[in-house]
Design a protein around this motif. Structure first.
Motif, PDB file in Angstrom:
ATOM      1  N   CYS B 112       0.822  -1.411  -0.315  1.00 22.23           N
ATOM      2  CA  CYS B 112       0.002  -0.200  -0.117  1.00 22.23           C
ATOM      3  C   CYS B 112       0.565   1.165  -0.029  1.00 22.23           C
ATOM      4  O   CYS B 112      -0.414   2.587   0.024  1.00 22.23           O
ATOM      5  N   ASN B 113       1.767   1.065  -0.121  1.00 18.02           N
ATOM      6  CA  ASN B 113       2.891   2.445  -0.158  1.00 18.02           C
ATOM      7  C   ASN B 113       3.122   2.879  -0.413  1.00 18.02           C
ATOM      8  O   ASN B 113       4.006   2.143  -1.812  1.00 18.02           O
ATOM      9  N   PRO B 114       2.937   3.845  -1.850  1.00 15.74           N
ATOM     10  CA  PRO B 114       2.924   4.615  -3.124  1.00 15.74           C
ATOM     11  C   PRO B 114       4.101   4.186  -3.534  1.00 15.74           C
ATOM     12  O   PRO B 114       4.398   3.793  -4.881  1.00 15.74           O
ATOM     13  N   PHE B 115       5.480   4.606  -2.245  1.00 14.18           N
ATOM     14  CA  PHE B 115       6.566   4.721  -3.010  1.00 14.18           C
ATOM     15  C   PHE B 115       6.994   3.479  -3.444  1.00 14.18           C
ATOM     16  O   PHE B 115       8.529   3.000  -3.557  1.00 14.18           O
ATOM     17  N   TYR B 116       6.748   2.420  -2.890  1.00 12.58           N
ATOM     18  CA  TYR B 116       7.423   0.847  -2.953  1.00 12.58           C
ATOM     19  C   TYR B 116       6.689   0.506  -4.044  1.00 12.58           C
ATOM     20  O   TYR B 116       5.861   0.588  -4.954  1.00 12.58           O
ATOM     21  N   ASN B 117       7.734  -0.205  -4.845  1.00  6.97           N
ATOM     22  CA  ASN B 117       7.637  -0.841  -6.091  1.00  6.97           C
ATOM     23  C   ASN B 117       7.628  -2.107  -5.556  1.00  6.97           C
ATOM     24  O   ASN B 117       8.655  -3.112  -5.715  1.00  6.97           O
ATOM     25  N   PRO B 118       6.560  -3.274  -6.588  1.00  9.35           N
ATOM     26  CA  PRO B 118       6.825  -4.269  -6.841  1.00  9.35           C
ATOM     27  C   PRO B 118       8.233  -5.459  -7.287  1.00  9.35           C
ATOM     28  O   PRO B 118       8.230  -4.961  -8.651  1.00  9.35           O
ATOM     29  N   GLY B 119       8.811  -5.609  -6.760  1.00 13.42           N
ATOM     30  CA  GLY B 119       9.790  -6.741  -6.757  1.00 13.42           C
ATOM     31  C   GLY B 119      10.899  -6.055  -6.254  1.00 13.42           C
ATOM     32  O   GLY B 119      11.378  -6.486  -6.618  1.00 13.42           O
ATOM     33  N   ASP B 120      10.852  -5.084  -5.684  1.00 11.24           N
ATOM     34  CA  ASP B 120      11.970  -4.399  -5.054  1.00 11.24           C
ATOM     35  C   ASP B 120      12.272  -5.218  -3.571  1.00 11.24           C
ATOM     36  O   ASP B 120      11.190  -6.067  -3.279  1.00 11.24           O
ATOM     37  N   ARG B 121      13.508  -4.560  -3.097  1.00  6.85           N
ATOM     38  CA  ARG B 121      14.003  -5.908  -1.722  1.00  6.85           C
ATOM     39  C   ARG B 121      13.100  -4.495  -1.321  1.00  6.85           C
ATOM     40  O   ARG B 121      12.885  -3.645  -0.851  1.00  6.85           O
ATOM     41  N   ILE B 122      12.261  -5.517   0.261  1.00  2.00           N
ATOM     42  CA  ILE B 122      11.790  -4.544   1.110  1.00  2.00           C
ATOM     43  C   ILE B 122      12.649  -4.007   2.401  1.00  2.00           C
ATOM     44  O   ILE B 122      13.469  -4.639   2.967  1.00  2.00           O
ATOM     45  N   HIS B 123      12.480  -2.372   2.197  1.00  6.78           N
ATOM     46  CA  HIS B 123      13.190  -1.810   3.508  1.00  6.78           C
ATOM     47  C   HIS B 123      12.343  -1.414   4.043  1.00  6.78           C
ATOM     48  O   HIS B 123      11.251  -0.272   4.275  1.00  6.78           O
ATOM     49  N   SER B 124      11.238  -1.830   4.954  1.00  6.14           N
ATOM     50  CA  SER B 124      10.149  -1.180   6.199  1.00  6.14           C
ATOM     51  C   SER B 124      10.305  -1.646   7.643  1.00  6.14           C
ATOM     52  O   SER B 124      10.632  -2.760   7.744  1.00  6.14           O
ATOM     53  N   ARG B 125      11.514  -0.656   8.242  1.00 10.82           N
ATOM     54  CA  ARG B 125      11.155  -0.313   9.499  1.00 10.82           C
ATOM     55  C   ARG B 125       9.812  -1.038  10.352  1.00 10.82           C
ATOM     56  O   ARG B 125       9.983  -1.933  11.006  1.00 10.82           O
ATOM     57  N   ALA B 126       8.791  -1.182   9.745  1.00 10.22           N
ATOM     58  CA  ALA B 126       7.684  -2.258  10.442  1.00 10.22           C
ATOM     59  C   ALA B 126       7.311  -3.262  10.558  1.00 10.22           C
ATOM     60  O   ALA B 126       7.315  -3.903  10.459  1.00 10.22           O
ATOM     61  N   PHE B 127       7.813  -3.866   8.978  1.00 12.13           N
ATOM     62  CA  PHE B 127       8.035  -5.139   8.698  1.00 12.13           C
ATOM     63  C   PHE B 127       9.748  -5.815   9.091  1.00 12.13           C
ATOM     64  O   PHE B 127       9.132  -6.693   9.876  1.00 12.13           O
ATOM     65  N   ASP B 128      10.300  -4.743   9.367  1.00 15.55           N
ATOM     66  CA  ASP B 128      11.888  -5.244  10.172  1.00 15.55           C
ATOM     67  C   ASP B 128      11.198  -5.567  11.910  1.00 15.55           C
ATOM     68  O   ASP B 128      11.574  -6.652  12.406  1.00 15.55           O
ATOM     69  N   ASN B 129      10.487  -4.788  12.259  1.00 19.70           N
ATOM     70  CA  ASN B 129       9.715  -4.946  13.467  1.00 19.70           C
ATOM     71  C   ASN B 129       9.090  -5.627  13.913  1.00 19.70           C
ATOM     72  O   ASN B 129       9.232  -7.005  14.427  1.00 19.70           O
ATOM     73  N   MET B 130       7.560  -6.140  12.876  1.00 18.15           N
ATOM     74  CA  MET B 130       7.381  -7.457  13.418  1.00 18.15           C
ATOM     75  C   MET B 130       8.135  -8.880  13.100  1.00 18.15           C
ATOM     76  O   MET B 130       7.338  -9.491  13.517  1.00 18.15           O
ATOM     77  N   VAL B 131       8.780  -9.187  12.142  1.00 18.64           N
ATOM     78  CA  VAL B 131       9.679 -10.058  12.040  1.00 18.64           C
ATOM     79  C   VAL B 131      10.267 -10.525  13.514  1.00 18.64           C
ATOM     80  O   VAL B 131      11.337 -11.287  14.121  1.00 18.64           O
ATOM     81  N   ASN B 132      11.204  -9.524  14.184  1.00 17.21           N
ATOM     82  CA  ASN B 132      11.942  -9.264  15.369  1.00 17.21           C
ATOM     83  C   ASN B 132      11.085 -10.091  16.280  1.00 17.21           C
ATOM     84  O   ASN B 132      11.412 -10.585  17.671  1.00 17.21           O
ATOM     85  N   SER B 133       9.828  -9.286  16.338  1.00 19.03           N
ATOM     86  CA  SER B 133       8.782  -9.660  17.771  1.00 19.03           C
ATOM     87  C   SER B 133       8.372 -10.920  17.023  1.00 19.03           C
ATOM     88  O   SER B 133       8.441 -11.379  18.365  1.00 19.03           O
ATOM     89  N   MET B 134       8.769 -11.350  15.951  1.00 15.64           N
ATOM     90  CA  MET B 134       8.549 -13.154  15.450  1.00 15.64           C
ATOM     91  C   MET B 134       9.032 -13.448  16.072  1.00 15.64           C
ATOM     92  O   MET B 134       8.805 -14.642  16.715  1.00 15.64           O
ATOM     93  N   MET B 135      10.280 -13.541  15.670  1.00 17.21           N
ATOM     94  CA  MET B 135      11.498 -14.404  16.271  1.00 17.21           C
ATOM     95  C   MET B 135      12.135 -14.614  17.362  1.00 17.21           C
ATOM     96  O   MET B 135      11.901 -15.095  18.715  1.00 17.21           O
ATOM     97  N   MET B 136      11.570 -13.294  18.267  1.00 16.77           N
ATOM     98  CA  MET B 136      11.648 -13.036  19.709  1.00 16.77           C
ATOM     99  C   MET B 136      10.644 -14.448  20.816  1.00 16.77           C
ATOM    100  O   MET B 136      10.839 -14.764  21.255  1.00 16.77           O
ATOM    101  N   GLN B 137       8.772 -14.150  19.670  1.00 14.69           N
ATOM    102  CA  GLN B 137       7.741 -15.412  20.192  1.00 14.69           C
ATOM    103  C   GLN B 137       8.616 -16.797  19.746  1.00 14.69           C
ATOM    104  O   GLN B 137       8.101 -17.392  20.541  1.00 14.69           O
TER     105      GLN B 137
END
Lengths: 133, 139
Positions: B112-137
């Motif tokens: 949904c981020n208009p600056f994200y082009n599908p196919g780009d590498r994902i550089h998102s703080r929100a995504f990182d935070n979510m994965v971090n909390s999952m790894m800890m869980q």
């Protein structure tokens, strides 16, 4: 945004059934509390920026337009992402014969502390005519 | 907590790779690669079958003696692979499913981020935070 604003005002007036604003301050309040609420679901807070009573700020806590935008990419660092809103306000005001300059003063997306839209009401054309007489 | 999360595009190139701890990264990547092969197999096996929410989750793909790989594919053929340590027997199927659902939701937020082009590498703080909390869980 301007093209949207000149048309949106009719929709707004039809839906909101509000009385004519008697002062610039009332107009600013109307924009923040009724119009923003109606179209974006948020209510920015209004503050008066000048002693003359014709400059106001709308401070947006929440901005639904940037819900999914984390930050501006590096090559677009100077973009005022929501500048469309300024055009909407300017166009709508023009259609009710209130000339105004509307710009973004601060934008959280650019790293500022808050998101602030500044509205500066220019003299009403009617006032000028009045003075000449 | 050992584990790895990978998100791959429909053309199978990686959009997001995260491994913890980083010393075993090569081993994780190997398991992820083999898991991706299994994912592709399963997708082609599904064929013209109607894909509903349940079938997005592919389940345990590739158990080795050290690691277990789980897969999930979206309707747009974006694949998520999660590798966890085999010793972690406390992890139940529901939990893995909910983790994939969280990944999927975060992924749609990024789309949904208009600056994200599908196919780009994902550089998102929100995504990182979510994965971090999952790894800890997962601990």
């Amino acid at each position: 945004g301007y093209s949207i604003g000149i048309r949106l005002i009719d929709d707004f007036l039809a839906r909101s059934d509000v009385k004519k604003c008697r002062s610039y301050s009332e107009t600013a309040d109307m924009i923040a509390q009724v119009a923003f609420k109606m179209y974006l679901g948020v209510t920015p807070s209004v503050s008066c920026r000048s002693a003359a009573g014709n400059e106001f700020s709308l401070i947006l806590d929440k901005n639904p337009l940037v819900d999914f935008v984390e930050e501006l990419p590096a090559e677009r660092a100077s973009l005022w992402y929501c500048n469309l809103l300024c055009g909407v306000i300017r166009g709508a005001l023009e259609m009710v014969h209130l000339a105004a300059e509307v710009t973004f003063l601060q934008d959280r997306l650019k790293g500022d502390a808050m998101t602030e839209i500044g509205i500066t009401f220019l003299r009403k054309p009617e006032d000028r005519k009045h003075k000449r007489n | 907590v050992p584990g790895s999360v990978v998100c791959c595009s429909s053309q199978n190139y990686p959009l997001y790779i995260r491994s913890v701890p980083t010393e075993n990264e090569l081993k994780f990547h190997y398991t992820v690669h083999t898991s991706l092969d299994v994912v592709d197999e399963k997708i082609s096996a599904m064929g013209k079958a109607l894909v509903d929410q349940r079938e997005l989750y592919l389940g345990l793909l590739y158990p080795t003696e050290d690691y277990k790989g789980y897969g999930y594919v979206t309707n747009s053929k974006v694949k998520f692979v999660m590798v966890v340590d085999s010793s972690n027997t406390a992890l139940r199927d529901n939990e893995i499913r909910s983790m994939f659902r969280k990944l999927h939701n975060s992924y749609t937020d990024i789309m949904c981020n208009p600056f994200y082009n599908p196919g780009d590498r994902i550089h998102s703080r929100a995504f990182d935070n979510m994965v971090n909390s999952m790894m800890m869980q997962v601990n």
